[in-house]
Design a protein around this motif. Structure first.
Motif, PDB file in Angstrom:
ATOM      1  N   ALA A   1       0.646  -1.285   0.085  1.00 51.01           N
ATOM      2  CA  ALA A   1       0.087  -0.023  -0.038  1.00 51.01           C
ATOM      3  C   ALA A   1       0.820   1.124   0.165  1.00 51.01           C
ATOM      4  O   ALA A   1       0.605   2.309   0.486  1.00 51.01           O
ATOM      5  N   ALA A   2       2.169   1.166  -0.363  1.00 49.92           N
ATOM      6  CA  ALA A   2       3.076   2.259  -0.661  1.00 49.92           C
ATOM      7  C   ALA A   2       2.751   3.117   0.744  1.00 49.92           C
ATOM      8  O   ALA A   2       2.934   4.404   0.697  1.00 49.92           O
ATOM      9  N   PHE A   3       2.891   2.597   2.213  1.00 53.60           N
ATOM     10  CA  PHE A   3       2.605   3.342   3.111  1.00 53.60           C
ATOM     11  C   PHE A   3       3.471   4.158   3.493  1.00 53.60           C
ATOM     12  O   PHE A   3       3.344   5.312   4.190  1.00 53.60           O
ATOM     13  N   PHE A   4       4.980   4.165   3.152  1.00 52.39           N
ATOM     14  CA  PHE A   4       6.001   5.112   3.309  1.00 52.39           C
ATOM     15  C   PHE A   4       6.142   5.730   1.888  1.00 52.39           C
ATOM     16  O   PHE A   4       7.554   5.973   1.553  1.00 52.39           O
TER      17      PHE A   4
ATOM     18  N   LYS B   1      15.488  -0.568   5.191  1.00 49.53           N
ATOM     19  CA  LYS B   1      15.942  -0.870   6.473  1.00 49.53           C
ATOM     20  C   LYS B   1      14.704  -1.665   7.199  1.00 49.53           C
ATOM     21  O   LYS B   1      14.836  -2.543   8.093  1.00 49.53           O
ATOM     22  N   LEU B   2      13.460  -1.213   6.617  1.00 53.27           N
ATOM     23  CA  LEU B   2      12.232  -1.984   6.985  1.00 53.27           C
ATOM     24  C   LEU B   2      12.290  -3.487   6.807  1.00 53.27           C
ATOM     25  O   LEU B   2      11.611  -4.439   7.394  1.00 53.27           O
ATOM     26  N   LYS B   3      13.183  -3.974   5.837  1.00 53.26           N
ATOM     27  CA  LYS B   3      13.099  -5.266   5.383  1.00 53.26           C
ATOM     28  C   LYS B   3      14.173  -6.156   6.407  1.00 53.26           C
ATOM     29  O   LYS B   3      14.278  -7.399   6.253  1.00 53.26           O
ATOM     30  N   ILE B   4      14.847  -5.549   7.177  1.00 53.44           N
ATOM     31  CA  ILE B   4      15.617  -6.303   7.977  1.00 53.44           C
ATOM     32  C   ILE B   4      15.207  -6.698   9.383  1.00 53.44           C
ATOM     33  O   ILE B   4      14.565  -6.021  10.197  1.00 53.44           O
ATOM     34  N   PRO B   5      14.930  -8.025   9.622  1.00 51.62           N
ATOM     35  CA  PRO B   5      14.469  -8.687  10.613  1.00 51.62           C
ATOM     36  C   PRO B   5      15.058  -8.200  12.070  1.00 51.62           C
ATOM     37  O   PRO B   5      16.244  -7.990  12.226  1.00 51.62           O
ATOM     38  N   PHE B   6      14.099  -7.889  13.156  1.00 46.52           N
ATOM     39  CA  PHE B   6      14.549  -7.599  14.450  1.00 46.52           C
ATOM     40  C   PHE B   6      14.965  -6.053  14.358  1.00 46.52           C
ATOM     41  O   PHE B   6      15.418  -5.662  15.496  1.00 46.52           O
TER      42      PHE B   6
ATOM     43  N   VAL C   1       7.617   9.139  17.614  1.00 50.50           N
ATOM     44  CA  VAL C   1       7.522   8.465  16.552  1.00 50.50           C
ATOM     45  C   VAL C   1       8.344   8.907  15.186  1.00 50.50           C
ATOM     46  O   VAL C   1       9.078   7.815  14.516  1.00 50.50           O
ATOM     47  N   GLY C   2       8.168  10.091  14.686  1.00 49.39           N
ATOM     48  CA  GLY C   2       8.944  10.602  13.752  1.00 49.39           C
ATOM     49  C   GLY C   2      10.533  10.266  13.812  1.00 49.39           C
ATOM     50  O   GLY C   2      11.041   9.983  12.862  1.00 49.39           O
ATOM     51  N   ASN C   3      11.138  10.405  15.060  1.00 53.46           N
ATOM     52  CA  ASN C   3      12.649  10.643  15.283  1.00 53.46           C
ATOM     53  C   ASN C   3      12.697   9.093  15.106  1.00 53.46           C
ATOM     54  O   ASN C   3      13.713   8.621  14.456  1.00 53.46           O
ATOM     55  N   LYS C   4      11.951   8.324  15.844  1.00 51.04           N
ATOM     56  CA  LYS C   4      12.288   6.664  15.702  1.00 51.04           C
ATOM     57  C   LYS C   4      12.282   6.111  14.331  1.00 51.04           C
ATOM     58  O   LYS C   4      13.104   5.306  13.744  1.00 51.04           O
ATOM     59  N   LEU C   5      11.329   6.553  13.560  1.00 53.98           N
ATOM     60  CA  LEU C   5      11.058   6.083  11.969  1.00 53.98           C
ATOM     61  C   LEU C   5      12.457   6.661  11.247  1.00 53.98           C
ATOM     62  O   LEU C   5      13.039   5.876  10.379  1.00 53.98           O
ATOM     63  N   LYS C   6      12.938   7.868  11.715  1.00 49.44           N
ATOM     64  CA  LYS C   6      14.130   8.418  11.033  1.00 49.44           C
ATOM     65  C   LYS C   6      15.244   7.743  11.535  1.00 49.44           C
ATOM     66  O   LYS C   6      16.137   7.199  10.583  1.00 49.44           O
TER      67      LYS C   6
ATOM     68  N   ILE D   1      15.805   4.729  12.994  1.00 46.32           N
ATOM     69  CA  ILE D   1      15.892   3.208  13.009  1.00 46.32           C
ATOM     70  C   ILE D   1      15.726   2.638  11.506  1.00 46.32           C
ATOM     71  O   ILE D   1      16.434   1.947  11.026  1.00 46.32           O
ATOM     72  N   LEU D   2      14.451   3.237  10.620  1.00 52.37           N
ATOM     73  CA  LEU D   2      14.019   2.894   9.597  1.00 52.37           C
ATOM     74  C   LEU D   2      14.530   3.851   8.324  1.00 52.37           C
ATOM     75  O   LEU D   2      14.443   3.603   6.974  1.00 52.37           O
ATOM     76  N   GLU D   3      15.406   5.016   8.799  1.00 51.17           N
ATOM     77  CA  GLU D   3      15.736   5.868   7.740  1.00 51.17           C
ATOM     78  C   GLU D   3      14.591   6.369   7.038  1.00 51.17           C
ATOM     79  O   GLU D   3      14.771   6.508   5.580  1.00 51.17           O
ATOM     80  N   ILE D   4      13.544   6.845   7.611  1.00 52.10           N
ATOM     81  CA  ILE D   4      12.274   7.146   6.767  1.00 52.10           C
ATOM     82  C   ILE D   4      12.359   8.748   7.081  1.00 52.10           C
ATOM     83  O   ILE D   4      11.971   8.988   8.514  1.00 52.10           O
ATOM     84  N   SER D   5      12.658   9.630   6.142  1.00 53.26           N
ATOM     85  CA  SER D   5      12.936  10.963   6.829  1.00 53.26           C
ATOM     86  C   SER D   5      11.774  11.592   7.004  1.00 53.26           C
ATOM     87  O   SER D   5      11.822  12.401   7.849  1.00 53.26           O
ATOM     88  N   THR D   6      10.648  11.606   6.304  1.00 50.05           N
ATOM     89  CA  THR D   6       9.487  12.388   6.649  1.00 50.05           C
ATOM     90  C   THR D   6       8.173  11.377   6.814  1.00 50.05           C
ATOM     91  O   THR D   6       8.026  10.597   6.070  1.00 50.05           O
ATOM     92  N   THR D   7       7.619  11.775   7.609  1.00 49.95           N
ATOM     93  CA  THR D   7       6.042  11.186   7.795  1.00 49.95           C
ATOM     94  C   THR D   7       5.114  11.996   8.197  1.00 49.95           C
ATOM     95  O   THR D   7       5.441  13.019   8.946  1.00 49.95           O
ATOM     96  N   SER D   8       3.748  11.896   8.007  1.00 48.43           N
ATOM     97  CA  SER D   8       2.920  12.917   8.183  1.00 48.43           C
ATOM     98  C   SER D   8       2.271  12.473   9.565  1.00 48.43           C
ATOM     99  O   SER D   8       2.688  11.361  10.077  1.00 48.43           O
TER     100      SER D   8
END
Ligand code: ADP
Ligand code: MG
Length: 463
Positions: free
Chosen positions: A308-311, A318-323, A344-349, A351-358
């Protein structure tokens, strides 16, 4: 838009599959009681091993002297020294050291792991002061808390049934872990005697009883999960030894290995299990304990990203890495009270290197954490209900005198407030107002180490 709707559909489906209405929790508890009976009836009679601990007397407060404990059970191990003052004095002093276990040792050789532990123990003893002298001719005595399934032959010996929680060292399985430790201590030049081998649940129960006479069970919610309780010796058909004078025996349930068709398992749980180091085992543990909660969240997010192209259009690699998403990080996101969900925003950035989230996206993530934590906490409550049922404390006999205390320990329970709150609320829901007033969950902070030292004292070679 369509993608968002698809993401919400994935979340909603997951939420529905994770549902734990009271009726279902009662079915889970009843199924666990059935398995408890089966596990007590014969060795191998159930997925629940219901291991006999050889602890038929819990601490009384009279224990006296200098004792040590070694606690190995997950990410860290602890060495502990306690001075017990005896009747009316209690615990005089305690010191401990905590060391993390290098991940490579968790899947290496038995000798390498035990040598590492024995070397740390040697260091701990070498650094102690004059005040810890033992009477001449006596060796130091140790309670060994070893939190993996062990089939005990006596209070101070037992063979490893299998590793759990990410450990996988094939040459230890089937060996006596006390003899593995003793040989390593000899190699490292520390002459200590292992006087008691105990599971952390049994140690926590012993430590809990030392401070509160009403403690009858212990539950661990940490990296893994397990429980122990005081059973009537008469109710253990597989026990062929002499009946203990106390008439009681502590049972280490190894409840992490419980499974039942009533458990609300999803495709995410099934694939997590299939890809784990121990497929088909520790199924209950994999839905309720700290090692796995964050990983379940990651798996749902990955599917939302892929389908669903959530990000965005690219699935964050990074989201593909188990644990990669650990439960403490999940818990930090779940507890985020800032209006814009900054954590939440900072953790996503980070840990998962997702720079921006709504904000909308962040809200969904908090909701997902809530679904996973709620299911885990409510199932843990169902497990506790099973113990109460088994020992007849789920109904009221005497409102004035009846008190049932459960000693609880583990980093998950201690730090994941939403989880522990949910567990306690669910207990009240399951038991009703009257009964729940008589049940107390008491946080036993690191009670297992002290408990092991107490059991070493009551099983001292010099008594
Ligand atoms: P172990 O179970 O390894 O003996 P602990 O009882 O200290 O050790 O539990 C550690 C576990 O507790 C971690 O693996 C983690 O899953 C969980 N945990 C630790 N801190 C937190 C936290 N802040 N929020 C949620 N879970 C946590
Ligand atoms: Mg522990």
């Amino acid at each position: 838009d369509g993608k968002w709707a698809k993401a919400m559909e994935i979340l909603k489906e997951f939420d529905e599959k994770c549902a734990t209405p009271i009726a279902k929790l009662k079915q889970v508890a009843d199924a666990m009681v059935v398995e408890m009976h089966a596990g007590l009836a014969s060795e191998g009679g159930s997925k629940l091993k219901m291991l006999v601990s050889y602890v038929d007397n819990l601490p009384t407060g009279d224990e006296k002297g200098l004792f040590y404990a070694l606690d190995l059970g997950g990410t860290n191990f602890r060495v502990l020294r306690v001075q017990l003052g005896g009747t009316d004095t209690g615990l005089v002093s305690q010191e401990f050291a905590e060391v993390s276990i290098p991940p490579s040792l968790m899947t290496g050789t038995s000798d390498a792991l035990f040598d590492y532990i024995a070397a740390e123990l040697a260091k701990f003893v070498a650094e102690e002061g004059q005040e810890h002298e033992l009477p001449p001719g006596k060796k130091r005595e140790l309670g060994f808390t070893f939190s993996f399934p062990v089939l005990q032959m006596s209070i101070a010996s037992g063979t490893l049934v299998r590793w759990t929680k990410g450990f996988s060292i094939s040459d230890t399985v089937g060996q006596d872990v006390v003899s593995e430790l003793t040989k390593a201590m000899e190699r490292q030049g520390v002459g200590m005697i292992v006087s008691a081998l105990v599971n952390d649940t049994v140690g926590t129960l012993a430590g809990g009883r030392y401070t509160n006479k009403d403690v009858v069970a212990a539950v661990i919610l940490g990296t893994g999960t397990n429980a122990a309780y005081v059973e009537r010796a008469q109710a253990i058909p597989k026990w062929h030894g002499a009946l203990p004078r106390s008439g009681e025996m502590v049972i280490n349930m190894e409840w992490g290995n419980f499974r039942s068709s009533h458990l609300p398992l999803t495709d995410y749980d099934n694939s997590l299990d299939a890809e784990s180091l121990n497929p088909g085992e520790q199924v209950f543990e994999k839905v309720i304990s700290g090692m796995y909660l964050g990983e379940v969240v990651r798996r749902v997010l990955l599917r939302m990203a892929e389908e669903a192209a959530f990000f965005g259009d690219i699935v964050p690699p990074k989201l593909k890495i188990p644990f990669i998403l650990r439960t403490p990080e999940m818990s930090a996101m779940h507890h985020d009270t800032s209006p814009d969900l900054k954590v939440v925003g900072n953790k996503l950035k980070d840990i998962l290197e997702i720079s921006t989230t709504s904000l909308k996206t962040r809200r969904v993530i908090v909701e997902l954490c809530n679904i996973v934590a709620t299911r885990g906490a409510r199932l843990a409550a169902a497990g506790i209900l099973a113990i109460l049922k088994k020992i007849g404390r789920d109904t009221l006999k005497d409102v004035d005198t009846q008190k049932t205390v459960i000693a609880m320990d583990g980093g998950l329970y201690e730090h994941y407030t939403e989880y522990s709150k949910c567990l306690e609320n669910t207990m009240a829901e399951l038991l009703g107002d009257e009964v729940s007033k008589t049940i107390v969950i008491e946080h036993a902070n690191d009670g297992s180490g002290i408990g092991a030292a107490l059991l070493a004292a009551s099983h001292s070679q010099y008594l």
